[in-house]
Design an enzyme around this catalytic site. Structure first.
Site, PDB file in Angstrom:
ATOM      1  N   CYS A   2       0.783  -1.217   0.144  1.00  0.00           N
ATOM      2  CA  CYS A   2      -0.044  -0.028  -0.111  1.00  0.00           C
ATOM      3  C   CYS A   2       0.990   1.216  -0.061  1.00  0.00           C
ATOM      4  O   CYS A   2       2.013   1.320   0.430  1.00  0.00           O
ATOM      5  CB  CYS A   2      -0.791   0.098   1.180  1.00  0.00           C
ATOM      6  N   ARG A  27       4.772   0.868  -6.319  1.00  0.00           N
ATOM      7  CA  ARG A  27       4.614   0.040  -5.328  1.00  0.00           C
ATOM      8  C   ARG A  27       3.797  -1.189  -5.572  1.00  0.00           C
ATOM      9  O   ARG A  27       3.735  -2.226  -5.143  1.00  0.00           O
ATOM     10  CB  ARG A  27       4.297   0.625  -4.143  1.00  0.00           C
ATOM     11  N   TRP A  74      -2.837  -2.508  -1.707  1.00  0.00           N
ATOM     12  CA  TRP A  74      -2.348  -3.821  -2.500  1.00  0.00           C
ATOM     13  C   TRP A  74      -3.052  -4.721  -1.473  1.00  0.00           C
ATOM     14  O   TRP A  74      -2.781  -4.847  -0.047  1.00  0.00           O
ATOM     15  CB  TRP A  74      -1.014  -3.937  -2.184  1.00  0.00           C
ATOM     16  N   ASN A 100      -1.022   1.240   6.289  1.00  0.00           N
ATOM     17  CA  ASN A 100      -0.224   0.146   5.270  1.00  0.00           C
ATOM     18  C   ASN A 100       0.075  -0.458   6.457  1.00  0.00           C
ATOM     19  O   ASN A 100       0.773  -0.189   7.657  1.00  0.00           O
ATOM     20  CB  ASN A 100       0.913   1.065   4.645  1.00  0.00           C
ATOM     21  N   GLY A 101      -0.027  -1.931   6.197  1.00  0.00           N
ATOM     22  CA  GLY A 101       0.424  -3.006   7.171  1.00  0.00           C
ATOM     23  C   GLY A 101      -0.448  -4.060   7.440  1.00  0.00           C
ATOM     24  O   GLY A 101      -1.501  -4.199   6.497  1.00  0.00           O
ATOM     25  N   GLU A 482      17.746 -23.225  -7.056  1.00  0.00           N
ATOM     26  CA  GLU A 482      17.200 -21.842  -7.308  1.00  0.00           C
ATOM     27  C   GLU A 482      18.448 -20.832  -7.574  1.00  0.00           C
ATOM     28  O   GLU A 482      18.490 -20.002  -8.254  1.00  0.00           O
ATOM     29  CB  GLU A 482      16.546 -21.271  -6.003  1.00  0.00           C
ATOM     30  N   LYS A 486      18.699 -18.096 -10.721  1.00  0.00           N
ATOM     31  CA  LYS A 486      18.959 -16.903 -10.835  1.00  0.00           C
ATOM     32  C   LYS A 486      20.257 -16.345 -11.483  1.00  0.00           C
ATOM     33  O   LYS A 486      20.157 -15.329 -12.077  1.00  0.00           O
ATOM     34  CB  LYS A 486      19.403 -16.497  -9.339  1.00  0.00           C
ATOM     35  N   GLU A 489      19.310 -16.505 -15.347  1.00  0.00           N
ATOM     36  CA  GLU A 489      18.349 -15.518 -15.666  1.00  0.00           C
ATOM     37  C   GLU A 489      19.121 -14.058 -15.751  1.00  0.00           C
ATOM     38  O   GLU A 489      18.652 -13.583 -16.808  1.00  0.00           O
ATOM     39  CB  GLU A 489      17.279 -15.097 -14.393  1.00  0.00           C
ATOM     40  N   HIS A 505      27.859 -39.748 -11.687  1.00  0.00           N
ATOM     41  CA  HIS A 505      27.182 -40.679 -12.810  1.00  0.00           C
ATOM     42  C   HIS A 505      27.295 -39.961 -14.036  1.00  0.00           C
ATOM     43  O   HIS A 505      26.375 -40.209 -14.921  1.00  0.00           O
ATOM     44  CB  HIS A 505      25.783 -40.990 -12.295  1.00  0.00           C
ATOM     45  N   LYS A 604       8.089 -11.293 -16.264  1.00  0.00           N
ATOM     46  CA  LYS A 604       7.873 -11.355 -14.975  1.00  0.00           C
ATOM     47  C   LYS A 604       6.700 -12.326 -14.771  1.00  0.00           C
ATOM     48  O   LYS A 604       6.592 -13.251 -13.973  1.00  0.00           O
ATOM     49  CB  LYS A 604       7.592  -9.887 -14.261  1.00  0.00           C
TER      50      LYS A 604
HETATM   51  C1  G6P Z   1       8.280 -16.367 -14.716  1.00  0.00           C
HETATM   52  C2  G6P Z   1       9.201 -15.406 -14.045  1.00  0.00           C
HETATM   53  C3  G6P Z   1       9.839 -16.316 -12.816  1.00  0.00           C
HETATM   54  C4  G6P Z   1       8.912 -16.843 -11.844  1.00  0.00           C
HETATM   55  C5  G6P Z   1       7.782 -17.642 -13.111  1.00  0.00           C
HETATM   56  C6  G6P Z   1       6.642 -18.144 -11.933  1.00  0.00           C
HETATM   57  O1  G6P Z   1       8.725 -17.166 -15.580  1.00  0.00           O
HETATM   58  O2  G6P Z   1      10.146 -14.582 -14.901  1.00  0.00           O
HETATM   59  O3  G6P Z   1      10.795 -15.456 -12.189  1.00  0.00           O
HETATM   60  O4  G6P Z   1       9.302 -17.603 -11.084  1.00  0.00           O
HETATM   61  O5  G6P Z   1       7.344 -16.972 -14.011  1.00  0.00           O
HETATM   62  O6  G6P Z   1       5.796 -16.994 -11.565  1.00  0.00           O
HETATM   63  P1  G6P Z   1       4.745 -17.130 -10.611  1.00  0.00           P
HETATM   64  O7  G6P Z   1       4.116 -15.695 -10.682  1.00  0.00           O
HETATM   65  O8  G6P Z   1       3.664 -18.113 -11.067  1.00  0.00           O
HETATM   66  O9  G6P Z   1       5.350 -17.361  -9.232  1.00  0.00           O
END
Ligand code: G6P
Length: 609
Positions: A2, A27, A74, A100-101, A482, A486, A489, A505, A604
């Site tokens: 928010c 935001r 939000w 907000n909170g 993960e 990262k 990406e 293996h 995104k």
């Molecule tokens: C896209 C984004 C990733 C994300 C994935 C799943 O590929 O680039 O960063 O992990 O979607 O997104 P979600 O909103 O379902 O977590």
């Protein structure tokens, strides 16, 4: 998250408020509203959707006055709607607030107010605040707000006005950000600096426990517990608008990495009882969903899928339930074995990912109940799931997900403990110890972030590599995946995550003199095994960075460099060990001059198959 804007001065508040709210759009929000004292009464306009929708309404029926508060919402408690949008007013219409909170004890307070005959018009946690305030008011707004802070628990930044005292605007900050903009014959409040930059570059950053009383010509700050006057430094801001939106960080990704302690605290708030003994998801009615289940499916994409891999370890260990984890695009076509006794958990930051949404529908079609873990309350996935647990990370803007991942992990920990409570699969003492350890995680993340400097140097040293390996065993392997994602990406360097015991293996053939390997060794019961795997790659010439909480000589001897992370329960280490991996990806991308927040070929939110 928010956004709050407030104004007292000589200009028309309406345009100051909407201008300020526009500067807080970054935001993220789903509805917006303002309340203005028009000379006689407080009038409110609020609307779901973009600010433009509110502005249309204001164009048709403008509000005239020079005292007001505004808000972009939000959603956390209650879906996005006109009714749930802020500002909220009490029954008499004489008090108005923006918030907000999260108010952790709002259900108990709401019950009390309902018993007294108060009528609620929204589903928010916020509305209790304004009714309570009206009840506590006895001719002194500041006194009433002080008393209010003694009744509400949680995180909050508040902007408060009343037509009884139209010469002041009162603001409070407890664990949610709030700043004061200092003008000449006018003053402002804002969730963040960009909100006020158009009007002033002199700001004062409130700290937890500060209550500010703004008049046109003056700002007084006092502590809510001691009532002592406080002198907060006046800061001159020389950021441009874009820098201000990133709170001075160079990129949203870095800002979001540093927001993780707060995101974790918010996601935990109200979900652990006051005594720290049990996990509660009040108001969610999870129990009917969990009765009689004999299997769990976790389905998601990308980073959310990686959170699911950790979720499997957590639920299996704590609640002794078998868990399968699937990538959503695979799940929907592989005829999964699902029955009414299966609980399907879909995980999605955006709540809009097409593959995850399709998987949710497939699971429902096959008779499974669906629980969603998402960061966006009114999203498609949130609407279609049977139940929703929200990660309260706030909007995530950088494509590479960081705070969404760690808050998804946190929700899995809470859910694992909750399931264990329900199924009585965990000894009470251990449960209490786990909850205690969980509560320490935000601070532990802070301590890692405070020592991030060496990561820059490391990133500089790997930026020319063609390929990098991440290895780990058990839950460390899930985090390796993960970390590798990262790096891929945003640095575009090829990397591979491998279960350390599986290297021999096949993949071991790729290790040669100078190959860079990042080895996670956080699991005590697998420590010896992991050391052997590290020695395997070292013997083939690899240069190894070890990430561990164990300060053993063997580890120091086995690797080229060690980064220590704080100790916690083995199941909880992912929240800590992923932080250096996020920073490695960030600084490597930066060193290569890439577009960190918007990497090539990626989006995104992927709303197509
Ligand atoms: C896209 C984004 C990733 C994300 C994935 C799943 O590929 O680039 O960063 O992990 O979607 O997104 P979600 O909103 O379902 O977590």
């Amino acid at each position: 998250m928010c956004g709050i804007m407030g104004y007292i001065g000589n200009r028309q508040a309406q345009s100051v408020l909407t201008n300020g709210l526009r500067k807080l759009e970054y935001r993220g929000y789903d509805s917006a509203g303002i309340a203005v004292f028009t000379g006689e009464t407080i009038a409110v306009r609020k609307k779901t959707g973009r600010l433009a929708a509110l502005e249309q309404q204001l164009a048709a029926s403008p509000l005239h006055g020079s005292l007001g508060i505004g808000h972009t919402r939000w959603a956390t408690h209650g879906r996005p709607s006109d009714e749930n949008a802020h500002p909220h007013v009490d029954q008499s219409g004489k008090f108005s607030i923006v918030h907000n909170g999260i108010i952790e004890n709002y259900l108990a307070l709401k019950r009390e107010l309902l018993e007294k005959g108060v009528t609620f018009t929204s589903e928010t946690d916020t509305e209790v605040i304004v009714h309570l305030l009206a009840e506590l008011y006895a001719g002194d707004l500041v006194e009433a707000v002080l008393q209010l802070t003694r009744k509400i628990r949680g995180a909050y930044a508040l902007g408060v006005i009343t037509e009884h005292e139209p010469d002041k605007l009162v603001a409070v900050r407890v664990a949610s950000p709030l700043i004061i903009g200092l003008g000449d014959g006018e003053n402002f409040i804002g969730s963040d600096i960009p909100a006020v930059l158009e009007y002033t570059r002199d700001v004062c950053i409130l700290e937890d426990g500060d209550l500010a009383i703004l008049t046109k010509d003056d700002v007084t700050i006092l502590n809510i517990d001691t009532k002592q006057l406080i002198n907060r430094e006046r800061v001159q801001i020389d950021w441009d608008q874009e820098q201000a939106e990133k709170a001075g960080y160079d990129h949203y990704m870095l800002k979001e990495i540093y927001e993780q302690p707060r995101a974790l605290r918010n996601s935990m708030a109200g979900r652990i009882d006051e005594a720290g003994k049990t996990v509660t998801f009040s108001g969610l009615q999870l129990r009917p969903l969990l009765n009689d289940i004999d299997k769990v499916f976790i389905v998601a994409c990308g980073t959310a899928y990686h959170a699911g891999l950790v979720g499997k370890h957590v639920i299996e260990r704590l609640a002794r339930l078998p868990v399968e984890v699937d990538v959503a695009s695979e799940f929907r076509y592989r005829r999964p074995l699902i029955s009414e006794k299966t609980l399907t958990i879909v995980v999605s930051q955006s709540g809009e990912t097409a593959d995850t949404l399709a998987a949710l529908r497939e699971a429902k079609r096959l008779g499974s109940n669906v629980l969603a873990i998402t960061n966006v309350v009114g999203s498609s996935i949130a609407r279609e799931a049977d139940r929703v647990i929200t990660t309260l990370a706030g909007p995530e803007i950088a494509v590479a997900s960081t705070k969404a991942y760690t808050t998804q992990l946190l929700v899995f920990y809470l859910l694992g403990i909750y399931l264990a409570q329900e199924r009585q699969t965990l000894d009470e003492q251990l449960r209490i110890a786990l909850i205690e350890a969980l509560q320490q995680l935000p601070e532990q993340v802070e301590s890692i972030l405070a020592n991030a400097d060496e990561i820059r140097l490391f990133a500089e040293s790997i930026k020319q590599e063609k390929s990098i390996f991440f290895i780990g065993r058990g839950i460390d392997y899930a985090v390796s995946l993960e970390g590798s994602l990262k790096l891929k990406e945003i640095s575009y360097i090829h990397s591979e995550a491998y279960a350390a015991g599986e290297l021999k293996h096949g993949t071991l053939a790729l290790i040669e003199e100078g190959t860079r390997v990042i080895a996670l060794a956080t699991q005590e019961e697998l420590y010896e095994k992991m050391l052997s795997n590290i020695k395997e790659v070292k013997a083939r010439g690899a240069t190894v960075l070890g990430i561990s909480s164990a300060k053993t000589i063997e580890l120091h001897r086995a690797v080229d460099e060690v980064w220590l992370i704080p100790s916690t329960y083995p199941l909880f280490t992912p929240i800590l060990s992923v932080i250096p991996l996020q920073l490695i990806a960030y600084y490597t991308s930066l060193a290569l001059g890439n577009d960190v927040d918007k990497p090539r070929n990626l989006a995104k939110s992927v709303t197509v198959e």
